[in-house]
Design an enzyme around this catalytic site. Structure first.
Site: not given
Ligand code: 13P
Ligand code: G3H
Ligand code: ZN
Length: 316
Positions: A81, A179-180, A210-211, A213, A255
């Site tokens: 990733d 993200h997050g 991505h992102g 959640s 994630d």
């Molecule tokens: P989230 O932070 O929304 O879970 O996204 C995860 C992600 O895109 C990992 O590449």
């Molecule tokens: O997009 C990033 C993922 O959520 C991974 O997070 O780099 O803290 O493992 P990390």
């Molecule tokens: Zn991502």
């Protein structure tokens, strides 16, 4: 069984999306495999650069190989990733990963093409597939810091050109997510109009979100009631996953929501058991809750009960 995302995307395109879940440790691995086997769903294990260095990259490989033995019915891809170029080559040469993501999205279009093309050439020589990214998500990505205000959505015309020039196998598009746990401050949401335009210029080409959640509000409330401070956390409505899938999104990255499950379980457990210091009772609860969470996500993605259809494609 480890497969490439190419095979998974062939089965899913236009119908459902495959869940791509980040893992860092044994408890997440056990919950992920249990949840996907119970819901009969193909899946993607995502390993970030941070996850590779949390213990040791070899530990994660060992965990996944063992999980493959413990759950012989599981069908999944192993994916890097948000890789930089160096980490991509490390994963390509490891002989373990079936897929890598090169994230040069912070670079200019030309530089992104140049870097991505080099990684694609190296990966394809070894039968490994490549996800690339064009456009910029808000929030924080591994080595890419992007201010939400400057988040740039993917330009559909550039997307077609980018795929043509790089030969990448799937494309992560910026369509409004970040993200997050703090994705939306108001009523913002996914830009389906942009997704529609991208699908028009790239028909049958797998897109990645991505992102994604959802940051469930009941989960946030339970964390806060148990001493957490996650005020204002907001995510993507999971009922929108299927619409995204119809528009060509075949991989949806999750994630943060898994981290929220971990936080809720551990906060509540130790609040209820202030005398506790054994890691196993809470670890057991986490694995079961994580499996349940994965099953629920797979239902939203539509990947539940799809494993037999994937097996048929693989046997051809
Ligand atoms: P989230 O932070 O929304 O879970 O996204 C995860 C992600 O895109 C990992 O590449
Ligand atoms: O997009 C990033 C993922 O959520 C991974 O997070 O780099 O803290 O493992 P990390
Ligand atoms: Zn991502």
């Amino acid at each position: 069984m480890i497969v490439t995302t190419k095979e998974l995307f062939k089965a899913a395109y236009g119908k459902y999306a495959i869940g791509a879940y980040n893992i860092n440790n044994l408890e997440q691995a056990m919950g992920l495999f249990r949840g996907c086997v119970d819901s009969q769903a193909p899946f993607i294990i995502q390993i970030s650069k941070g996850a590779r260095s949390y213990t040791h990259k070899i530990m994660l490989e060992g965990l996944i190989r063992s999980a493959d033995q413990v759950f012989p019915d599981a069908i999944f891809a192993v994916h890097l990733d948000h890789g930089d170029e160096e980490t991509c080559y490390d994963c390509i040469n490891s002989g373990f990963y079936s897929s890598v993501m090169i994230d040069a999205s912070a670079e200019s279009f030309e530089k992104n093409v140049e870097i991505t093309k080099r990684v694609v050439d190296a990966a394809h020589k070894k039968g490994i597939v490549v996800e690339a990214e064009l456009g910029q998500l808000g929030g924080v990505e591994e080595h890419v810091q992007v201010d939400e205000a400057n988040a740039k959505l993917t330009d559909p015309k550039q997307a077609a050109e980018f795929v043509k020039q790089t030969g990448c196998d799937s494309l992560a598009c910026a369509i409004g997510t970040s993200h997050g746990a703090f994705k939306f401050s108001g009523s913002q949401g996914l830009h389906f109009d942009v997704l529609e335009q991208i699908q028009k210029v790239l028909p049958n080409f797998p897109l990645v979100m991505h992102g994604s959640s959802s940051v469930p509000q009941d989960e946030v409330a339970r964390i806060n009631a148990a001493g957490g401070k996650l005020a204002g956390a907001k995510g993507v409505d999971p009922t929108q996953f299927k619409r995204a899938a119809e528009l060509g999104v075949t991989k949806i990255n999750i994630d943060t929501d898994g981290r929220l499950v971990w936080t809720r379980v551990h906060r509540e457990y130790f609040l209820e058991h202030p005398e506790g210091f054994d890691l196993r009772p809470v670890g057991k609860i986490f694995m079961a809750e994580y499996a349940k969470f994965i099953e629920q996500k797979n239902n939203y993605l539509g990947s539940n009960n799809q494993i037999d259809a994937v097996r048929k494609i693989l046997s051809k």
